[in-house]
Structure formats: C-alpha cells, structure tokens
Write an enzyme that holds these catalytic residues in place. Sequence first.
Site, PDB file in Angstrom:
ATOM      1  N   CYS A  43     -16.758   2.546   1.606  1.00 55.98           N
ATOM      2  CA  CYS A  43     -15.723   3.103   0.731  1.00 55.98           C
ATOM      3  C   CYS A  43     -16.035   2.852  -0.742  1.00 55.98           C
ATOM      4  O   CYS A  43     -15.682   3.671  -1.598  1.00 55.98           O
ATOM      5  CB  CYS A  43     -14.360   2.520   1.077  1.00 55.98           C
ATOM      6  SG  CYS A  43     -13.556   3.287   2.504  1.00 55.98           S
ATOM      7  N   CYS A  55     -10.713   2.602   7.228  1.00 54.79           N
ATOM      8  CA  CYS A  55     -10.702   3.353   5.976  1.00 54.79           C
ATOM      9  C   CYS A  55     -11.986   4.148   5.751  1.00 54.79           C
ATOM     10  O   CYS A  55     -11.952   5.245   5.171  1.00 54.79           O
ATOM     11  CB  CYS A  55     -10.461   2.399   4.808  1.00 54.79           C
ATOM     12  SG  CYS A  55     -11.583   0.985   4.763  1.00 54.79           S
ATOM     13  N   HIS A 109     -11.736  -6.679  -6.350  1.00 53.56           N
ATOM     14  CA  HIS A 109     -11.979  -5.830  -5.185  1.00 53.56           C
ATOM     15  C   HIS A 109     -12.671  -4.541  -5.628  1.00 53.56           C
ATOM     16  O   HIS A 109     -12.155  -3.795  -6.463  1.00 53.56           O
ATOM     17  CB  HIS A 109     -10.643  -5.531  -4.510  1.00 53.56           C
ATOM     18  CG  HIS A 109     -10.748  -4.831  -3.197  1.00 53.56           C
ATOM     19  ND1 HIS A 109     -10.869  -3.462  -3.099  1.00 53.56           N
ATOM     20  CD2 HIS A 109     -10.739  -5.307  -1.927  1.00 53.56           C
ATOM     21  CE1 HIS A 109     -10.916  -3.128  -1.814  1.00 53.56           C
ATOM     22  NE2 HIS A 109     -10.838  -4.234  -1.089  1.00 53.56           N
ATOM     23  N   HIS A 150      -3.056  -1.726  -4.665  1.00 58.24           N
ATOM     24  CA  HIS A 150      -4.294  -0.964  -4.417  1.00 58.24           C
ATOM     25  C   HIS A 150      -4.242   0.344  -5.198  1.00 58.24           C
ATOM     26  O   HIS A 150      -3.538   1.278  -4.822  1.00 58.24           O
ATOM     27  CB  HIS A 150      -4.462  -0.667  -2.933  1.00 58.24           C
ATOM     28  CG  HIS A 150      -5.866  -0.296  -2.542  1.00 58.24           C
ATOM     29  ND1 HIS A 150      -6.602   0.659  -3.213  1.00 58.24           N
ATOM     30  CD2 HIS A 150      -6.679  -0.759  -1.559  1.00 58.24           C
ATOM     31  CE1 HIS A 150      -7.792   0.774  -2.651  1.00 58.24           C
ATOM     32  NE2 HIS A 150      -7.870  -0.093  -1.653  1.00 58.24           N
ATOM     33  N   HIS A 186       0.807  -1.230   0.000  1.00 58.53           N
ATOM     34  CA  HIS A 186       0.000   0.000   0.000  1.00 58.53           C
ATOM     35  C   HIS A 186       0.841   1.282   0.000  1.00 58.53           C
ATOM     36  O   HIS A 186       0.338   2.352   0.355  1.00 58.53           O
ATOM     37  CB  HIS A 186      -0.955   0.033   1.205  1.00 58.53           C
ATOM     38  CG  HIS A 186      -2.104  -0.914   1.107  1.00 58.53           C
ATOM     39  ND1 HIS A 186      -1.981  -2.250   1.383  1.00 58.53           N
ATOM     40  CD2 HIS A 186      -3.404  -0.722   0.765  1.00 58.53           C
ATOM     41  CE1 HIS A 186      -3.150  -2.857   1.226  1.00 58.53           C
ATOM     42  NE2 HIS A 186      -4.027  -1.955   0.845  1.00 58.53           N
ATOM     43  N   GLU A 231     -19.350  -2.152   0.728  1.00 53.36           N
ATOM     44  CA  GLU A 231     -18.537  -1.347   1.637  1.00 53.36           C
ATOM     45  C   GLU A 231     -18.806   0.141   1.438  1.00 53.36           C
ATOM     46  O   GLU A 231     -19.006   0.606   0.310  1.00 53.36           O
ATOM     47  CB  GLU A 231     -17.063  -1.649   1.390  1.00 53.36           C
ATOM     48  CG  GLU A 231     -16.107  -0.916   2.306  1.00 53.36           C
ATOM     49  CD  GLU A 231     -14.647  -1.191   1.968  1.00 53.36           C
ATOM     50  OE1 GLU A 231     -13.791  -0.404   2.400  1.00 53.36           O
ATOM     51  OE2 GLU A 231     -14.364  -2.194   1.277  1.00 53.36           O
ATOM     52  N   GLU A 247     -13.834  -8.783  -0.608  1.00 50.93           N
ATOM     53  CA  GLU A 247     -14.532  -7.486  -0.761  1.00 50.93           C
ATOM     54  C   GLU A 247     -14.796  -7.168  -2.233  1.00 50.93           C
ATOM     55  O   GLU A 247     -14.580  -6.048  -2.692  1.00 50.93           O
ATOM     56  CB  GLU A 247     -13.705  -6.373  -0.125  1.00 50.93           C
ATOM     57  CG  GLU A 247     -13.401  -6.599   1.353  1.00 50.93           C
ATOM     58  CD  GLU A 247     -12.575  -5.500   1.984  1.00 50.93           C
ATOM     59  OE1 GLU A 247     -12.907  -5.066   3.103  1.00 50.93           O
ATOM     60  OE2 GLU A 247     -11.590  -5.065   1.356  1.00 50.93           O
TER      61      GLU A 247
END
Length: 646
Positions: A331, A406, A261, A194, A143, A329, A313
């Site tokens: 986010c 997050c 994802h 990511h 990340h 989610e 996810e």
Amino acid sequence: MNAVTPGPVHPSRDATTTLRPVAYARIDSGFWAERRRTNAEVSVPQGPRLLEEAGNLANLRAAAGHTGARDRFAGDFQFQDSDVYKWLEAACWQLADTPDPALAAEVERIVELIAAAQRTNGYLQTYYQLGGGEPWTELGWGHELYCAGHLMQAAVAHHRATGGRRLLDVACRFADHIESVFGPGKQVDAVCGHPEIETALIELYRTTDEKRYLELARYFLDRRGHGTLAAGADRGHDRDPGPEYWQDHTPIREAEEVAGHAVRQLYLLAGAADLAAESADPVLRAALERLWQDMASRKAYLTGGLGSRHDWESFGDAHELPADRAYTETCAAIASVQFSWRMALLTGEARYSDLIERTLFNGFLGGVGLDGLTWLYVNPLHRRAGTHERPGDQAARRTPWFRCACCPPNAMRLLASLPHYIASADAGGLQLHQYAGGTYGGDDFTVHVATDYPWHGVVDVTVEAAPASERTLSLRLPIWCTGHGLSVNGTPENTVERDGWLRVTRHFRSGDTIRLDLTMAPRLTRPGPRVDAVRGCVAVERGPLVYCLEQTDQPDGLDPDTIALDPAVPLTEQEQPDLLGGLTTVTGSGRLLPPEAPGWWPYLPHGSVPPRPDRPIALTALPYYAWDHRDPGAMRVWIPTVTTEQ
C-alpha cells in the site's frame, strides 16, 4: 476506454498544474497489458467472493437491516468497509476500460447494498452501526473518515465510468454529514487518525463542482499537526503510537521530513498536492517538494519501496534501510505512485515519474502475484533460508488474502486505472511519462506507442492525429539510462535532454514516427555511502528492473547468503520465454564466502585472512517482482562483493 472518461486524478479547470492528464488513455499491448489482463480476468472477478468470505459484505447487509443478516460486526478491524470500496473502485476503472456485463451487475448489486446501509443522516460505517460504539468518538483508531474517503473515490470512479449518480449521491450525503460534524465550533474539531479523506474530498469537488468539499479538505489538511489526537485518540485502546503515527505531529507546511506511518504520510501528501494544485499555494508546494526530496533521497529503497520499520509500519531515520527487515508495504508503494503523479502534474518535472517507474516495476509489482491470486503485504529485499518469521500478514510469503486486506484491492485499483498514469498534456503538446504499448492523446494530438519495454529499450511512437500548428512531444529519459538514440521518420535527432525530458517540436502529421532507443545493458548499482545496512554490497539492475538472487536458481541450490559477486566479471543476459511468464535473467560470476569461523566465537581480528575458494560460481538473477513464486528459499537483492580477503 471512453475518450471522455477522466481517471482518478482530474484537476479542475482552475487548477494551477503545469501538466494535465490526457483525455484518452488506453494500454493495449506489452508488459503492462498482460499484467492488467490478469488483474481484469482473475484478480478483480474474485473480489466479491473474498469480501463475502471475510464478512465485509455481511456487515453491509446487517447495517442495511436485511432479513437474516447477522447482527454483529464481522472482522477484526474497524475499516473493513474500505476493502469493499477499493474493490469497487477497481471494478469501475476496469469497466471504463472494457465493458463486462457480469462485472457491471456485481458493481450495481454492491452499490445498492451500500446505499441501503447508509443512515438517513448520511453516516456510513458498519463497525459503529453494528454496535462498535458512538460515531466520531475514537478518531485515532476509528477510521471513519478513512473509509469515507475510499467511498468517495469509489463513487467518483463509478460516476466517471458509468455516468450514474447512485453511489455519487451516497458519497455526497456522507460528505455533507461530515461537514455538519467537523469544523471550528462544531461537534468535532479534529482529524482522523488515518489520512485519506483529504484527497478524496478534493476529487469529489472536482467531480461535483461543490466548493464546500474543497474547503472541507482544506480544513482537514490545515488542522493536522496541531495535536488534536494527542488526548483521547485511542480511547478504549492500550496502544499509543504517538503523534507521528497519526500524522498529527507537525503542520504540513512546516514539516522538514517524512515520518511516521508510511501509508498515512503518503495519502496525506497526495491530498496536500491536490490542494496545492487547486489553491495555487506556493508555501504548500514548496513543502511538498521538500518532503518528496527527503523521501526519495534518504528514505527510499532501491525498489522504490517505502517504510523501513515493522514497528508501526513507519518510515525510519534517514538512510535507515535494512534489506532483511524492510517493511515496504505494498500500500505504501501505491500511495507513493499517487503522490508522485500529482507532483509530476503539478510541477512538470520528470524526477517524479522516474520514481513512479521504479516503484511500479519493483516495489509495487513485487507485491502482486503473477497468478493474480496471491499477494505480499510486506516486500523485503532479503529473505534468509529457514527464516523464523511468524505466519500472517507481515510474513514475506505470497498469500491469497489477508486478515488486514488493505493491499489486494488497492493493487487492483492501481492496475485498473494504470492507463491514466502514462501520459499528460499541456497547451504545447504531449508528455510520455511511462512506456507502455497503447494510445494516448490530448485534444487533437494523439499518439500510439509500441514497445517491448522493459525487456527491450526500443519505444516506437506513431502520430495518429495532429493539429496544423506546431506541437512538442516530450519523452522521459529515465535516470538510469546511460545511452540512447532518437530518430524522427528514420532520421536521427540530436535532441538534448533537459530536466529529464527529450523534446521533439515540429509540425507533426499523421503517420509520423518517433523512435526512442534506450540502452538496456545489465549494470551493478552500489548503495549510498550512508546506508549502513548494505555497505559493501551491490545490486543488479537492468533497465527499470531491480534483480535479485533466489536460492532455487543458484548451482546446487546454494544459499545466496553464502555467495559474493565478482564485479570484475561482466554481466550477461538471457531471454527466458518459459520462465515465470517470460522474462530476462542476468548472469554474473561469484565465489563462496568463507565458511563460518571455527569455534564458538564468530568475530576475528582485523587483518585475518580466511581461506579463499578458487572455484568461481555462475550466479543467476531474476527480476525482483517475480520472486517467491517457486521454492520458498532464500532471496537477496544486495549482494556482497568479492574482495582481496575472500
């Protein structure tokens, strides 16, 4: 809000967007003003305390070498720094909206802490600086570029809100370091596990005019989909989610569907939309339109929520939309808004703003507690009574903070920057994409909006400033609306909707009024025929709001799973000013489902007729965003209907 303060998306002068964000945007009344007030007065101010308790700020102090700081990393995830950056971005957008000396002091304190933690070569990631390993050696899970992207977005917000360069210089040094490390023939020729840096680098380019940042974003976007993370991506880990999870399975221009994802996919697409705007790339634009269509038509929940699988996810297969196991989610809802807004600007099409509206009022807002203190990480459309879900981030229970935190600061930054998602401008006039009380303008054409939306459908627009030449005011006609009226200065207009817009063209004068009246009757919605999980059910909607049944509102606390709705009985609505901050409930009629089958086997021969209770039951539905604020009982959005067998 300062008229010259750009928002989080500010295309360059050379960008080939159809529309551009307005120069002035301020929400000052109504539904979203209240939600943003809670964000400003409750959510954002608590950020530094929560980041302190979770160890995020301690990590920065340790990396900066402060006396007495711990010498080891605090937290469970390499990306702890990103929570600080997202909170900082939220605080900066809030300062751009409303000056606050105490908040400004907190912002500058944390900015200085970040600057002190940065290495002399520009690198900044406390996990690796505090002994987590060598930088740039575990791109899948590390990340590092993800955190760098959130730092850049915070720096852009800080610069646009305050005019200062302190954090912007930190971000540019990090971007320069990344450019020295990544690329063909350099130390690393691969991508981060990511996505996030892509859209951030392009906004950094837009802020600094440094085209190297645009080219670096292009490199990362074009490098994706070539399997650079297939080998060694999870060095030191025993998990292998596969290339779809990393968004490294297919080049963007060749992709036929959204996959993997959900948040990673959507952040990547937001960056790709930025690149399409800045590069006039028709192949990339066509791919983005194709992927958005797949997402909206085959993989979106009624709430606008995205991501149907808890496993990694991720997006599921087409029409795989289970209500009770929806991950959706918070986010992902935020990332969806970011992607759709960029597509709305790029194309000028109203459908993107239709999805933004649905997502804001339902899929996003459901994840934000009414008190501004609690949050949902996941947003299912069905919770059973006595559920056996495990405590933790992925439990559908409102929580003050998360181990993987997050979502809360991400929600804070969207609410703080929300005025910039309401309106746009082009050479011909203004476009109102969302309906929120406030003032919006581009160049010399400015309007004020007054509305009690979403509770009532009347939207009053008053022209505050207009040029001498002809202009067009475009108002989005929501896709859910089945009837509307439009008048100018009290005279009805027979404007024909085209492509989701109602356009009024004339020589406007200051004081002119435009009234849009949208029909707001409650309605029943059925799922698409291929959505197996909720076939035979209906959902209650009113205006842009999705409704749900909560156990606490039903007669004698009846479990919603034991009830079927009678679609033949008209729905009615009731204003409830004292319920959960004030809202409108919808009442229908239903009957109890047949009891469980006798004996040990629940399956019956086709054609069996179970006993049918005769007593109708009054059912009460409330907006989905307001669920889980009272008793922790059952909830459902999709409701079985009464049939001849019941």
